[in-house]
Design a protein around this motif. Structure first.
Motif, mmCIF file in Angstrom:
data_model
loop_
_atom_site.group_PDB
_atom_site.id
_atom_site.type_symbol
_atom_site.label_atom_id
_atom_site.label_comp_id
_atom_site.label_asym_id
_atom_site.label_seq_id
_atom_site.Cartn_x
_atom_site.Cartn_y
_atom_site.Cartn_z
ATOM 1 N N TYR B 6 20.082 -43.667 54.803
ATOM 2 C CA TYR B 6 21.469 -43.908 54.382
ATOM 3 C C TYR B 6 21.705 -43.342 52.983
ATOM 4 C CZ TYR B 6 25.388 -46.689 52.579
ATOM 5 O OH TYR B 6 26.557 -47.095 51.988
ATOM 6 N N LEU B 7 20.764 -43.657 52.079
ATOM 7 C CA LEU B 7 20.925 -43.224 50.687
ATOM 8 C C LEU B 7 20.794 -41.700 50.566
ATOM 9 C CD1 LEU B 7 21.556 -44.661 48.083
ATOM 10 C CD2 LEU B 7 19.134 -44.618 47.526
ATOM 11 N N LYS B 10 24.047 -40.373 51.516
ATOM 12 C CA LYS B 10 25.043 -40.647 50.486
ATOM 13 C C LYS B 10 24.824 -39.788 49.243
ATOM 14 C CE LYS B 10 27.803 -43.546 52.354
ATOM 15 N NZ LYS B 10 29.218 -43.181 52.500
ATOM 16 N N GLN B 11 23.550 -39.491 48.952
ATOM 17 C CA GLN B 11 23.300 -38.647 47.772
ATOM 18 C C GLN B 11 23.720 -37.206 48.032
ATOM 19 O OE1 GLN B 11 19.282 -39.400 46.441
ATOM 20 N NE2 GLN B 11 19.924 -41.238 45.384
ATOM 21 N N PRO B 14 28.271 -37.763 48.701
ATOM 22 C CA PRO B 14 28.715 -39.013 48.057
ATOM 23 C C PRO B 14 30.100 -39.436 48.534
ATOM 24 C CG PRO B 14 27.985 -37.381 46.449
ATOM 25 C CD PRO B 14 28.094 -36.680 47.756
#
Lengths: 218, 411
Positions: B6-7, B10-11, B14
């Motif tokens: 997930y991160l 998102k990175q 964004p």
């Protein structure tokens, strides 16, 4: 409620090498915090407050001494569910919105379901940021960011919250509001709180106050 | 979705940002490498495919030759026809002649074809641009397009053919007049060399010009769809018996060295262009390393929240994988797009530089060929994604080694 302290530290010592010199930061700290209790720790800069918090959170290991979380040895795998941490600099993840930041604490343990999402929304509402839930950290004020960090610390219903100078980057009025919120929520949820602060007024709001000097409680 | 995936997403993408600049630039680097690989291997594959097709179209898939001439070609054809996998056969004779039209000489290769059977083996009629194969008789000739142009011949033109037999007769003080033939067709295969140096006549006329009697130089064989040319050639050789001097060779066998060089060229181009992806991967690695440094305190936070070092590593590795995946998909789209527009681009380029003739003369083809092979494309996809994922390993290792306490303290 069991009489086992939420956190129990005995004879904690910690030193660091600075060049050729070994600096003793903690020199035998004993601490017990009961369930639901709020404890403030004050002390001058360099007195070892943050180092103690790092040991209590299991992020760092003591040179000597013993530490137990609810009577059991400290294990990194238990940290996410056992305690929440509130930092002075908030440390929100800038790429995700406020709600997702709160949910992140739960996401680290398991893939969040509907119950976790509902709890994150409830906490965001509880810290007064219902309207700002979809805002990115960059779009929030310092006080709002710290409130998101408080909600994140409470997300996994921890037994203990460690707050390391949570108002250090906030103005007095906002700082007061954040401390009142943090103490109120901890009282409501029966969560123990260890609050490291320079602010005497904030420390006075806790049930018990401790003072750290030269690596020892005085 | 696990937090580290997930991160990672998102990175790279964004929330609230319309254009993820770092991600797009990183993907573009990989995409350019993939695009070049797709275009280069497909064009090389196209050259190879056209050459293979041309060989099969002009020689058949299997060719039988004797050390000298094949005398009883009828019996040979009957024997070969019984071999499993053989569909049709056609005899041929070939040589070199001097050809003259309005005092303009040329020295083409002359092919004598059997009109009754040639089209069952070689799709000659497909390449006739002007005229008709059925118009060919013992007094006529079909010219290749560029040869016809160079000597100024057209349909109905008379050309004179001087065969080596004339020289033989001259030694004996005999005078043999050249054969005058009428041009009834012009063919174009699309290969510069063949289109400028081959002429077609009937087998009977060729036998007459070369004094072969009923003998031929060889037999072209068409095999069943999907049959292996090498296996059919082997079966024909076995059916001939050990005493026979006639030998069948598949087109693959007959052009082994040439095909090897083609494959080698293609492999070398693939190898060299892979370095573009490696360079792009280094830029991805560098960007991810900068990201690890920039996000040191966030990495510390993840550790403090309970994130395991291997999951922190997975977060950065997954970013490398996603950049590789996105770059590969983009590169494939750009590559196939470039292939679709290749001839328009080449036409504009050659028109601007006035190099149309040069291209045809040196590369033998009038259009830039393309033949993407599934195996090559899969290899490009796998290489690109694996290299990009590996590029995430060092940043991932650095991130996983960060101790939360030190990371959170970093300025």
């Amino acid at each position: 409620m069991s009489n086992t302290p939420i956190i129990s530290a005995r004879g904690l010592t910690k030193s660091f090498l600075s060049g050729d010199r070994r600096i003793e930061v903690l020199r035998g700290v004993d601490l017990e915090v009961a369930a639901g209790e709020s404890v403030s720790i004050r002390g001058e800069s360099g007195s070892g407050k943050s180092t103690l918090l790092n040991l209590l959170s299991g992020l760092d290991a003591p040179d000597t001494g013993t530490l137990a979380w609810a009577g059991a040895p400290v294990e990194a795998d238990r940290r996410a569910a056992f305690l929440g941490i509130v930092f002075q600099s908030f440390y929100l993840i800038p790429e995700i919105d406020a709600l997702a930041n709160v949910l992140m604490a739960s996401r680290i343990i398991q893939v969040p379901g509907a119950a976790e999402r509902a709890r994150a929304k409830e906490l965001i509402a509880r810290v007064g940021l219902q309207e700002r839930a979809t805002h990115l950290p960059a779009q929030l004020s310092g006080g709002e960011r710290q409130r998101v960090a408080v909600a994140r610390a409470l997300m996994n219903s921890p037994k203990l919250i460690l707050a390391d100078e949570p108002t250090g980057n906030l103005d007095e009025h906002t700082g007061d509001a954040v401390i009142d919120l943090l103490l109120g929520l901890c009282r409501e949820t029966g969560t123990a709180l260890v609050l490291v602060t320079h602010n005497a007024a904030h420390a006075a709001k806790c049930a018990r106050g401790l003072r750290l000097r030269d690596g020892r409680f005085v | 979705m696990p937090w580290y995936l997930y991160l990672a997403l998102k990175q790279l993408f964004p929330s609230g940002r319309k254009f993820p600049f770092f991600t797009v630039i990183s993907m573009l680097g990989v995409a350019l490498g993939v695009m070049l690989l797709v275009v280069a291997t497909s064009v090389m594959g196209g050259f190879g495919y056209q050459i293979r097709q041309m060989i099969v179209d002009t020689q058949g898939e299997v060719q039988l030759r004797d050390r000298g001439f094949i005398e009883d070609v009828g019996a040979l054809q009957k024997k070969v026809a019984q071999v499993p996998g053989v569909v049709a056969t056609t005899p041929f004779a070939e040589g070199v002649v001097m050809l003259q039209c309005d005092r303009k000489p040329a020295f083409p290769v002359i092919q004598g074809v059997d009109l009754d059977s040639v089209t069952k083996v070689i799709p000659l009629d497909r390449y006739i641009r002007v005229g008709n194969l059925s118009d060919l008789d013992d007094d006529s000739i079909i010219l290749s397009s560029k040869l016809a142009l160079s000597i100024g011949a057209r349909i109905g033109s008379k050309v004179e053919v001087y065969s080596p037999l004339l020289l033989e007769r001259m030694k004996n003080d005999e005078v043999l007049l050249p054969r005058q033939l009428t041009v009834v067709g012009i063919f174009e295969i699309g290969h510069q060399q063949l289109d400028s140096s081959v002429v077609l006549v009937t087998l009977r006329l060729m036998q007459d010009l070369y004094g072969l009697g009923h003998a031929v130089h060889g037999v072209n064989v068409k095999i069943a769809e999907g049959a292996d040319p090498d296996r059919v050639a082997g079966a024909i050789n076995r059916s001939m018996g050990a005493q026979s001097t006639v030998q069948a060779k598949s087109w693959i066998d007959a052009n082994e060295d040439f095909l090897f060089v083609l494959q080698l060229e293609k492999n070398m181009i693939f190898f060299l262009l892979t370095f573009i992806i490696i360079v792009a991967a280094f830029s991805v690695m560098s960007s991810l390393l900068i990201s690890v440094v920039r996000k040191t305190r966030e990495i510390g936070l993840l550790g403090a929240l309970g994130g395991k070092p291997r999951h922190v590593a997975a977060c950065f590795c997954f970013q490398g994988f996603l950049i590789g995946l996105g770059g590969t998909v983009g590169g494939l789209a750009m590559g196939f797009g470039a292939l679709a527009l290749r001839n328009d681009a080449i036409r504009i380029f050659t028109q601007l530089t006035g190099s149309e003739e040069v291209l045809a003369r040196f590369y033998q083809f009038s259009q830039l060929p393309s033949h993407p092979v599934r195996g090559d494309i899969i290899m490009i996809i796998v290489c690109s994604i694996v290299i990009s994922t590996l590029a995430g390993l060092i940043p991932a290792w650095r991130a996983a080694r960060l101790k939360p306490v030190e990371a959170l303290r970093s300025e």
